[in-house]
Write an enzyme that holds these catalytic residues in place. Structure first.
Site, PDB file in Angstrom:
ATOM      1  CE  LYS A 184       6.390  -2.143  12.250  1.00  0.00           C
ATOM      2  NZ  LYS A 184       6.025  -2.614  10.924  1.00  0.00           N
ATOM      3  CD  GLN A 185       2.903   0.913  10.113  1.00  0.00           C
ATOM      4  OE1 GLN A 185       3.464  -0.131  10.397  1.00  0.00           O
ATOM      5  NE2 GLN A 185       2.754   1.326   8.865  1.00  0.00           N
ATOM      6  CD1 TRP A 235       0.894  -0.484   2.986  1.00  0.00           C
ATOM      7  CD2 TRP A 235      -0.649   0.998   3.644  1.00  0.00           C
ATOM      8  NE1 TRP A 235       1.217  -0.097   4.272  1.00  0.00           N
ATOM      9  CE2 TRP A 235       0.293   0.810   4.710  1.00  0.00           C
ATOM     10  CE3 TRP A 235      -1.696   1.889   3.839  1.00  0.00           C
ATOM     11  CZ2 TRP A 235       0.186   1.484   5.923  1.00  0.00           C
ATOM     12  CZ3 TRP A 235      -1.798   2.559   5.058  1.00  0.00           C
ATOM     13  CH2 TRP A 235      -0.861   2.357   6.075  1.00  0.00           C
ATOM     14  CG  ASP A 236       4.868   0.820   1.454  1.00  0.00           C
ATOM     15  OD1 ASP A 236       3.963   0.113   1.911  1.00  0.00           O
ATOM     16  OD2 ASP A 236       6.020   0.839   1.932  1.00  0.00           O
ATOM     17  CD  GLU A 275       2.933  -4.058   9.456  1.00  0.00           C
ATOM     18  OE1 GLU A 275       4.118  -3.845   9.778  1.00  0.00           O
ATOM     19  OE2 GLU A 275       2.576  -4.346   8.292  1.00  0.00           O
TER      20      GLU A 275
HETATM   21  O1  IFM Z   1       3.808  -1.409   4.040  1.00  0.00           O
HETATM   22  C1  IFM Z   1       4.731  -1.352   5.077  1.00  0.00           C
HETATM   23  C2  IFM Z   1       4.012  -1.630   6.388  1.00  0.00           C
HETATM   24  O2  IFM Z   1       3.012  -0.681   6.638  1.00  0.00           O
HETATM   25  C3  IFM Z   1       5.004  -1.631   7.528  1.00  0.00           C
HETATM   26  N1  IFM Z   1       6.036  -2.616   7.287  1.00  0.00           N
HETATM   27  C4  IFM Z   1       6.763  -2.415   6.035  1.00  0.00           C
HETATM   28  C5  IFM Z   1       5.835  -2.349   4.834  1.00  0.00           C
HETATM   29  C6  IFM Z   1       6.636  -2.027   3.569  1.00  0.00           C
HETATM   30  O3  IFM Z   1       7.150  -0.723   3.628  1.00  0.00           O
END
Ligand code: IFM
Length: 444
Positions: free
Chosen positions: A295-296, A69-70, A197
């Protein structure tokens, strides 16, 4: 070849460059920005819609070189506003892989189309792990969101019907993926992992449920506009899920809860190493998932992607609650926090996060750039923090671009070009405020 290369680079820079003037000297923001823009230009497969952009672009084979999804959420906006043809190719990649997305759904005994968490050439799922590969399903709604974003900003009508088909097939997938609880007459989205995550495999992740609802809306509207066909029964079910799907909300605190488990988790007793490396190097994911630690950007991201879903008070509540719990152990997090902080008027926070995102690779802030390559999504998020956060570029209800400048105090001037619906504009922000000048119609 050298001549052609020079011409091509010059034309890309003319469109994509961003100029920043800061007070005094000694700041590296301008050069760092150009380094980031260079990476975005350099890693794009121009003129080729059979491939997309891997998480580390062409700089490293980390994640087997796969795309996530990046591309749709973090990278697409840069191309969309600076090189609409490149954005079109990225969208075409998703449209061309719709048949593979249908195979992915079928392999999981589901109808419709399910976009892969990781894909390489083609759209067949490449992720082997159950928790991430099977459960991080927001990607399907992210793709639908990106397609809508592309159509809206580019004004491209040639992909309307194919996009409508994508909305319908992905809505069919979601309709099969939600579980109906007849005791309560509600739909739950079970066994799901949000962008965060560290959240384990949970239920009703708000980011995913709210974007899936939007995916249903896109499909319903496309059918109403007669751009695609769907049966009356299935459309009724889509509407039903929009109305009866569950997201936890604490009305006393005006707070959307990340998922069904979040409030049951204990306070995080751990500590991140001071060197910037991610906590998952110290603690196992299994341990991390039992604590209120993020995490994010998850709900913070949704808040900037779909600000109209939340009131000002709800947005502030999201920030106040989740930001202190976030470790930013994914490089995708800093830029989004910079954008969100700028949006909320939190200047110092936005500058701190922007700095972390802008210099992430140049200064190896996550201690893995050398080993793993350039974090392209972070580069895209940095661009969005600047353009949508600091400059506040958005599309008004009249379809025209507008600015809501929120520049850091030591920035005297910011200027950049962008395209909207085939028109080329120049945005300038200085002491007098922000203004947008219309330039010539895009040729070709
Ligand atoms: O898409 C990301 C994910 O959100 C976090 N881990 C790494 C992936 C690739 O950049």
């Amino acid at each position: 070849m050298l001549k052609n290369s020079e011409v091509a680079w010059r034309s890309r820079w003319e469109q994509a460059d961003i100029q920043v003037t800061q007070k005094g000297n000694g700041s590296f923001v301008q050069s760092a920005l150009r380094y980031n823009i260079f990476q975005l230009i350099q890693n794009c497969p121009y003129g080729n819609s059979t491939v997309s952009i891997g998480a580390r672009g062409l700089t490293h084979g980390r994640y087997k070189g796969c795309c996530f999804w990046d591309t749709d959420i973090f990278l697409l906006p840069f191309y969309l506003y600076t090189d609409p043809q490149a954005a079109k190719d990225l969208i075409l990649f998703r449209l061309n892989t719709l048949p593979d997305a249908k195979k992915n759904a079928k392999a999981l005994n589901l109808p419709g189309a399910r976009y892969p968490w990781m894909c390489s050439i083609g759209g067949i799922e490449q992720c082997q792990s159950w928790d991430i590969g099977r459960c991080e399903i927001h990607i399907t709604a992210d793709v639908a969101y990106a397609v809508e974003n592309y159509l809206e900003v580019s004004g491209d009508e040639t992909l309307m019907r194919r996009s409508a088909q994508l909305y319908v097939e992905t809505a069919r997938y979601w309709a099969g993926r939600f579980s109906y609880d007849q005791r309560k007459d509600v739909y739950n989205l079970l066994f799901v992992k949000g962008p965060d995550e560290y959240c384990g495999v949970s239920g009703n992740n708000a980011y995913t449920v709210l974007l899936a609802r939007h995916n249903f809306k896109l499909a319903l509207e496309a059918v109403q506009r007669k751009e695609a066909e769907a049966g009356a029964e299935e459309m009724k079910k889509w509407q039903d899920i929009i109305e009866k799907s569950q997201v936890e909300y604490d009305s006393d605190r005006y707070l959307y809860i990340q998922d069904d488990n979040f409030l049951r988790l204990e306070e995080f007793p751990g500590k991140k190493a001071g060197d910037g490396s991610a906590a998952y190097h110290q603690y196992d994911f299994d341990w991390l998932q039992r604590y209120q630690v993020i995490k994010q950007a998850d709900l913070v991201l949704l808040m900037v992607l779909k600000p109209e879903l939340f009131t000002a008070r709800q947005k502030r509540a999201i920030w106040d609650f989740y930001e202190p719990l976030t470790l930013h152990d994914s490089s995708l997090s800093f830029g989004i926090h910079a954008w969100a902080a700028a949006y909320l008027g939190l200047e110092q926070k936005s500058c701190d996060y922007f700095d972390k995102s802008l210099f992430l690779d140049l200064e190896d802030r996550m201690k893995n750039t050398g080993r793993e390559g350039i974090h392209l999504a972070a580069v895209g998020a940095t661009w969005q923090a600047l353009v949508f956060g600091f400059a506040g570029l958005s599309l008004g209800k009249d379809g025209k671009p507008k600015l809501s400048p929120r520049l850091p105090k030591d920035w005297e001037r910011l200027s950049f070009h962008f395209f909207i619906k085939g028109n080329r504009y120049l945005a300038v922000i200085d002491k007098k405020g922000g203004r947008i000048e219309t330039e010539e119609k895009k040729k070709g």
